[in-house]
Scaffold this active site. Sequence first.
Site, mmCIF file in Angstrom:
data_model
loop_
_atom_site.group_PDB
_atom_site.id
_atom_site.type_symbol
_atom_site.label_atom_id
_atom_site.label_comp_id
_atom_site.label_asym_id
_atom_site.label_seq_id
_atom_site.Cartn_x
_atom_site.Cartn_y
_atom_site.Cartn_z
ATOM 1 N N THR A 1 -6.518 -8.780 79.249
ATOM 2 C CA THR A 1 -5.484 -9.624 78.628
ATOM 3 C C THR A 1 -5.397 -10.953 79.385
ATOM 4 O O THR A 1 -5.934 -11.091 80.498
ATOM 5 C CB THR A 1 -4.113 -8.926 78.705
ATOM 6 O OG1 THR A 1 -3.785 -8.740 80.087
ATOM 7 C CG2 THR A 1 -4.109 -7.591 77.984
ATOM 8 N N ILE B 1 -0.850 -6.635 75.448
ATOM 9 C CA ILE B 1 -0.440 -5.291 75.040
ATOM 10 C C ILE B 1 0.813 -5.338 74.155
ATOM 11 O O ILE B 1 0.936 -4.580 73.195
ATOM 12 C CB ILE B 1 -0.219 -4.427 76.308
ATOM 13 C CG1 ILE B 1 -1.566 -4.210 77.000
ATOM 14 C CG2 ILE B 1 0.441 -3.096 75.988
ATOM 15 C CD1 ILE B 1 -1.468 -3.820 78.458
ATOM 16 N N SER C 1 1.615 -11.698 73.276
ATOM 17 C CA SER C 1 0.330 -11.682 73.979
ATOM 18 C C SER C 1 -0.043 -10.265 74.394
ATOM 19 O O SER C 1 0.832 -9.404 74.576
ATOM 20 C CB SER C 1 0.472 -12.582 75.216
ATOM 21 O OG SER C 1 -0.637 -12.477 76.057
ATOM 22 N N LYS D 1 6.697 -1.780 89.546
ATOM 23 C CA LYS D 1 6.289 -0.802 88.536
ATOM 24 C C LYS D 1 6.782 0.592 88.914
ATOM 25 O O LYS D 1 7.144 1.385 88.059
ATOM 26 C CB LYS D 1 4.768 -0.841 88.342
ATOM 27 C CG LYS D 1 4.293 -2.141 87.718
ATOM 28 C CD LYS D 1 4.741 -2.249 86.267
ATOM 29 C CE LYS D 1 4.606 -3.613 85.648
ATOM 30 N NZ LYS D 1 5.017 -3.666 84.250
ATOM 31 N N TYR E 1 4.305 -6.357 92.711
ATOM 32 C CA TYR E 1 4.099 -5.855 91.344
ATOM 33 C C TYR E 1 4.068 -4.323 91.360
ATOM 34 O O TYR E 1 4.721 -3.664 90.535
ATOM 35 C CB TYR E 1 2.788 -6.438 90.811
ATOM 36 C CG TYR E 1 2.336 -5.903 89.477
ATOM 37 C CD1 TYR E 1 2.835 -6.439 88.285
ATOM 38 C CD2 TYR E 1 1.399 -4.875 89.393
ATOM 39 C CE1 TYR E 1 2.402 -5.954 87.053
ATOM 40 C CE2 TYR E 1 0.965 -4.387 88.164
ATOM 41 C CZ TYR E 1 1.465 -4.931 87.005
ATOM 42 O OH TYR E 1 1.040 -4.454 85.786
HETATM 43 N N1 LIG Z 1 -3.491 -5.409 81.111
HETATM 44 C C1 LIG Z 1 -3.507 -4.360 81.914
HETATM 45 O O1 LIG Z 1 -4.583 -3.870 82.308
HETATM 46 C C2 LIG Z 1 -2.208 -3.744 82.371
HETATM 47 C C3 LIG Z 1 -2.281 -2.604 83.170
HETATM 48 C C4 LIG Z 1 -1.085 -1.998 83.561
HETATM 49 C C5 LIG Z 1 0.131 -2.505 83.117
HETATM 50 N N2 LIG Z 1 0.166 -3.633 82.364
HETATM 51 C C6 LIG Z 1 1.487 -4.124 81.937
HETATM 52 O O2 LIG Z 1 1.432 -4.419 80.552
HETATM 53 C C7 LIG Z 1 2.420 -5.398 80.238
HETATM 54 C C8 LIG Z 1 1.786 -6.490 79.411
HETATM 55 O O3 LIG Z 1 0.812 -7.159 80.193
HETATM 56 P P1 LIG Z 1 -0.495 -7.804 79.556
HETATM 57 O O4 LIG Z 1 -1.641 -7.357 80.373
HETATM 58 O O5 LIG Z 1 -0.511 -7.604 78.083
HETATM 59 O O6 LIG Z 1 -0.277 -9.351 79.952
HETATM 60 P P2 LIG Z 1 0.043 -10.650 79.083
HETATM 61 O O7 LIG Z 1 -0.974 -10.820 78.028
HETATM 62 O O8 LIG Z 1 0.236 -11.731 80.078
HETATM 63 O O9 LIG Z 1 1.428 -10.289 78.393
HETATM 64 C C9 LIG Z 1 2.621 -10.355 79.096
HETATM 65 C C10 LIG Z 1 3.720 -10.714 78.132
HETATM 66 O O10 LIG Z 1 4.948 -10.762 78.873
HETATM 67 C C11 LIG Z 1 5.552 -12.003 78.584
HETATM 68 N N3 LIG Z 1 6.430 -12.473 79.657
HETATM 69 C C12 LIG Z 1 6.128 -12.727 80.953
HETATM 70 N N4 LIG Z 1 7.200 -13.224 81.582
HETATM 71 C C13 LIG Z 1 8.188 -13.266 80.653
HETATM 72 C C14 LIG Z 1 9.517 -13.719 80.690
HETATM 73 N N5 LIG Z 1 10.062 -14.243 81.783
HETATM 74 N N6 LIG Z 1 10.260 -13.601 79.556
HETATM 75 C C15 LIG Z 1 9.727 -13.096 78.414
HETATM 76 N N7 LIG Z 1 8.460 -12.696 78.324
HETATM 77 C C16 LIG Z 1 7.709 -12.786 79.430
HETATM 78 C C17 LIG Z 1 4.414 -12.980 78.382
HETATM 79 O O11 LIG Z 1 4.859 -14.153 77.737
HETATM 80 P P3 LIG Z 1 4.037 -15.534 77.895
HETATM 81 O O12 LIG Z 1 2.862 -15.442 76.979
HETATM 82 O O13 LIG Z 1 5.039 -16.555 77.496
HETATM 83 O O14 LIG Z 1 3.632 -15.658 79.333
HETATM 84 C C18 LIG Z 1 3.501 -12.103 77.526
HETATM 85 O O15 LIG Z 1 3.933 -12.106 76.192
HETATM 86 C C19 LIG Z 1 2.989 -5.888 81.577
HETATM 87 O O16 LIG Z 1 4.235 -5.267 81.817
HETATM 88 C C20 LIG Z 1 1.947 -5.419 82.587
HETATM 89 O O17 LIG Z 1 2.508 -5.208 83.836
HETATM 90 C C21 LIG Z 1 -0.976 -4.268 81.966
#
Ligand SMILES: NC(=O)c1ccc[n+]([C@@H]2O[C@H](COP(=O)([O-])OP(=O)(O)OC[C@H]3O[C@@H](n4cnc5c(N)ncnc54)[C@H](OP(=O)(O)O)[C@@H]3O)[C@@H](O)[C@H]2O)c1
Length: 253
Positions: free
Chosen positions: A240, A55, A53, A209, A205
Amino acid sequence: MFLLKTWRSTAFGVYGYLNFTKSGFLEHSKKFKAEDMQTQIEGKNCIVTGANSGIGYAAAEGLASRGATVYMVCRNKERGEAALSKIQSATGNKNVYLEVCDISSVGEIKSFASSFSSKDVPIHVLVNDAGLLEHKRIITPEGYELNFAVNVLGTCTMTELMLPLLEKAAPDARVITVASGGMHTAPLTKDLQFSGTNFDGVEQYARNKRVQVALTEKWAEMYKTKGIGFYSMHPGWAETLGVAKSLPGFSQS
Ligand SMILES: NC(=O)c1ccc[n+]([C@@H]2O[C@H](COP(=O)([O-])OP(=O)(O)OC[C@H]3O[C@@H](n4cnc5c(N)ncnc54)[C@H](OP(=O)(O)O)[C@@H]3O)[C@@H](O)[C@H]2O)c1
């Protein structure tokens, strides 16, 4: 304390608005080098956690499109298989594999590491992307606060257990941890599991981080002579599923 917190959040919001939005990305992307964007990486083995999913998916697809062998670490088999087949058909790269592992469980990461290590492949890139922002104080079956379990303990355990395979790829190995600029809204604290009252998932969170970045600095120092590079990064503000679920107001703005 309240004023400091407000100042931190406001400064982060203004800086983020200018740099982390789509227009910020387009501005920064003018400095990208075209040759960097076209680099081919056949023969490199990459692990991406949270690859089904957002990023993590984009990172896995990007690596696969450049020819790498990609191991997608996902907690849910069905979601993982759906993402795997999408990436294989979008990139034409068949060297993309699914590994099922829940990063909130030290036990599952140990089992994964043990069976994966028997493949004896060098790992050139580990992307620690799996992460979450959970508003409620949930305790995992292993007894850890959930945000901490995934964002800190899981990232740390995965990285440390992959070190022998990363060393096999040295001096060409790197670990990239997807942290967040959101860390600027909270200081580094020893209270890793937010044990106090008034649990605040957003604050937890941000704390997590910060710890990811601090750990990365520590690892970079420890392994600087061993040919493994450690990097933490902020991906910008990306729309996302994770953001839509955890910060719906932010997602709509
Ligand atoms: N989007 C932003 O603006 C943003 C900004 C700063 C940092 N980030 C960081 O970017 C990273 C990805 O986030 P995203 O925005 O792409 O969100 P996302 O679409 O929810 O992706 C998160 C991913 O982590 C997986 N995950 C969560 N808990 C898990 C677990 N216990 N075991 C294995 N996998 C797990 C999710 O799996 P499931 O699909 O099964 O839930 C998903 O594949 C995160 O570390 C987040 O903190 C995002």
